[in-house]
Design a protein around this motif. Sequence first.
Motif, mmCIF file in Angstrom:
data_model
loop_
_atom_site.group_PDB
_atom_site.id
_atom_site.type_symbol
_atom_site.label_atom_id
_atom_site.label_comp_id
_atom_site.label_asym_id
_atom_site.label_seq_id
_atom_site.Cartn_x
_atom_site.Cartn_y
_atom_site.Cartn_z
ATOM 1 N N LEU A 51 -14.879 20.927 -43.397
ATOM 2 C CA LEU A 51 -15.182 21.542 -42.111
ATOM 3 C C LEU A 51 -16.690 21.596 -41.904
ATOM 4 O O LEU A 51 -17.426 22.093 -42.767
ATOM 5 C CB LEU A 51 -14.632 22.972 -42.067
ATOM 6 C CG LEU A 51 -13.129 23.118 -42.354
ATOM 7 C CD1 LEU A 51 -12.759 24.599 -42.467
ATOM 8 C CD2 LEU A 51 -12.312 22.435 -41.264
ATOM 9 N N VAL A 52 -17.135 21.097 -40.764
ATOM 10 C CA VAL A 52 -18.551 21.177 -40.417
ATOM 11 C C VAL A 52 -18.724 22.274 -39.371
ATOM 12 O O VAL A 52 -18.230 22.152 -38.246
ATOM 13 C CB VAL A 52 -19.067 19.833 -39.858
ATOM 14 C CG1 VAL A 52 -20.556 19.941 -39.508
ATOM 15 C CG2 VAL A 52 -18.827 18.707 -40.862
ATOM 16 N N SER A 53 -19.386 23.385 -39.756
ATOM 17 C CA SER A 53 -19.697 24.487 -38.837
ATOM 18 C C SER A 53 -18.565 24.866 -37.896
ATOM 19 O O SER A 53 -18.703 24.750 -36.672
ATOM 20 C CB SER A 53 -20.912 24.121 -37.961
ATOM 21 O OG SER A 53 -22.028 23.848 -38.751
ATOM 22 N N PRO A 54 -17.453 25.362 -38.429
ATOM 23 C CA PRO A 54 -16.371 25.789 -37.530
ATOM 24 C C PRO A 54 -16.847 26.935 -36.630
ATOM 25 O O PRO A 54 -17.453 27.882 -37.136
ATOM 26 C CB PRO A 54 -15.249 26.229 -38.473
ATOM 27 C CG PRO A 54 -15.870 26.377 -39.818
ATOM 28 C CD PRO A 54 -17.103 25.547 -39.855
ATOM 29 N N ARG A 55 -16.612 26.842 -35.325
ATOM 30 C CA ARG A 55 -17.181 27.780 -34.370
ATOM 31 C C ARG A 55 -16.819 29.230 -34.657
ATOM 32 O O ARG A 55 -17.658 30.131 -34.569
ATOM 33 C CB ARG A 55 -16.711 27.424 -32.947
ATOM 34 C CG ARG A 55 -17.420 28.201 -31.856
ATOM 35 C CD ARG A 55 -16.754 28.016 -30.501
ATOM 36 N NE ARG A 55 -15.404 28.596 -30.486
ATOM 37 C CZ ARG A 55 -14.570 28.521 -29.456
ATOM 38 N NH1 ARG A 55 -14.929 27.852 -28.362
ATOM 39 N NH2 ARG A 55 -13.378 29.071 -29.505
ATOM 40 N N ASP A 56 -15.518 29.458 -34.985
ATOM 41 C CA ASP A 56 -15.060 30.839 -35.151
ATOM 42 C C ASP A 56 -15.146 31.336 -36.587
ATOM 43 O O ASP A 56 -14.503 32.326 -36.940
ATOM 44 C CB ASP A 56 -13.628 30.976 -34.618
ATOM 45 C CG ASP A 56 -13.581 30.787 -33.100
ATOM 46 O OD1 ASP A 56 -14.666 30.747 -32.475
ATOM 47 O OD2 ASP A 56 -12.465 30.670 -32.559
ATOM 48 N N GLY A 57 -15.900 30.630 -37.431
ATOM 49 C CA GLY A 57 -16.119 31.091 -38.797
ATOM 50 C C GLY A 57 -15.033 30.652 -39.769
ATOM 51 O O GLY A 57 -14.000 30.088 -39.374
ATOM 52 N N TRP A 58 -15.306 30.921 -41.029
ATOM 53 C CA TRP A 58 -14.399 30.519 -42.102
ATOM 54 C C TRP A 58 -14.594 31.451 -43.264
ATOM 55 O O TRP A 58 -15.749 31.803 -43.523
ATOM 56 C CB TRP A 58 -14.703 29.066 -42.506
ATOM 57 C CG TRP A 58 -13.625 28.478 -43.348
ATOM 58 C CD1 TRP A 58 -13.675 28.305 -44.705
ATOM 59 C CD2 TRP A 58 -12.352 28.007 -42.912
ATOM 60 N NE1 TRP A 58 -12.509 27.753 -45.144
ATOM 61 C CE2 TRP A 58 -11.671 27.553 -44.052
ATOM 62 C CE3 TRP A 58 -11.709 27.948 -41.660
ATOM 63 C CZ2 TRP A 58 -10.385 27.037 -43.984
ATOM 64 C CZ3 TRP A 58 -10.432 27.427 -41.600
ATOM 65 C CH2 TRP A 58 -9.785 26.982 -42.754
#
Lengths: 263, 263
Positions: A51-58
């Motif tokens: 995952l590259v910079s998922p908008r809603d966080g991880w």
Amino acid sequence: MQDTNNTPKRGALPDDHPQGPAVILVEPQLGKNIGMCARAMLNCGLTDLRLVSPRDGWPSGSAIQTSSGAIGVIENAKLYETTADAVSDLQFVIATTARERDMVKPVYTPHSAAVELHARRMQKQNCGIMFGPERAGLTNDDVALANAVLNVPLNPGFSSLNLAQAVLLIGYAWYEKLADETPAIYTRRGESPPATQLDFNGAMQHLMDELENKGFFLNPDKRPNTERNIRNMFARLDMTQQETRTLRGIVKALAGKKKARAE
Amino acid sequence: MQDTNNTPKRGALPDDHPQGPAVILVEPQLGKNIGMCARAMLNCGLTDLRLVSPRDGWPSGSAIQTSSGAIGVIENAKLYETTADAVSDLQFVIATTARERDMVKPVYTPHSAAVELHARRMQKQNCGIMFGPERAGLTNDDVALANAVLNVPLNPGFSSLNLAQAVLLIGYAWYEKLADETPAIYTRRGESPPATQLDFNGAMQHLMDELENKGFFLNPDKRPNTERNIRNMFARLDMTQQETRTLRGIVKALAGKKKARAE
């Protein structure tokens, strides 16, 4: 092939399963879409999610929920800040695109990409497939990092796929190619073995005898042709031994006396 | 290939697009799943959607929403009370199943089914693919109505697909094959056209009536299973219209009175 229970079992991969290409989701927006991608991946035997910079966080609770049990893929997902980081160890990267890009790169379909990815797997190359954000798709800079692009040919009047569907179609083409050795068409026979010609001919003879007995063959000249047609029709059935007995039972019952009934 | 805007455009199909197989959803539960199936269908150039007793009623606002613009498919969907009604005009029906069924039928993959469906399309046959409800899948009675079954080979440790994903994978195999002129193997049928399900069911009903009349069904508890096995056996025959008449003739002759003979 559909869901059969409410609490999803934790999905697994057979131990001897070959390593498939990585799936790189670049700036995915919704956790639920990441979960659905993980599910589609594991359906197709893919486990390396990046995952590259998922908008809603991880990590993401909704990703776990929509993964329907593909928990291992979610737990082992690797997080990166840039697309370049995410593909740095890979030797061959394909970028999925919907729009035409003014770049000179080989263009694959899911099928031809699968052929290429398997050829590289045989050479122990690390490969990956990149997918862009839900709305916008990959930027040209991301696409430029890839060795090739992939386009799914669909109805030109309606070609929009969601992220997980794109992962599924491409993943399935890969999985299908993996299983190429499996014979495609076979007939399920349950317990009973296929009938021998002797079983089959016995049942046919029984049928012909009863038809004769009942006056079915009105015209002796036409009889050989009629018999051949009937035999030919049943021959297509490719019966089991049990089925030849069922057929004999049917013939016997039909040819029998009408059952006495209380009026 | 991903979504690129917020308000979906109304999807279309090129005018010269060949007619694909019908998609029959048997007792689908959620409207949103029906909408997602419609979207997957139109992606793959399929438009003939048939619904058997959708649980949450029809029409469905959530189906329209999740169709993402596949409005034409939704608007033209046909509604049926029984699976038998929904397939009555079809000449070749494939049932999708996840579980092993103890029935003797040809088993297809998406790819081999696509080959078969295109061969039949060339012969102007009406074909369809049945999908069961989200949780439980098709009943054995529904499967018995089909000429063949289809199973999507996936990771055996994680093979559950949702309804729309199953439609997409199978639809895509069909669409992919459309671009592929490879001639396929087909069964020669002489002059008579393939039987419709109505022809076939008529002949089956005739057979069952006479068997009933002759006391074939000794044990009422076992009757549904026995009927299904017989029906299933004959369904494999993939009969011509002429052959359904021949079968009726055979049943009539066998069930008739023994001919008086000169001693």
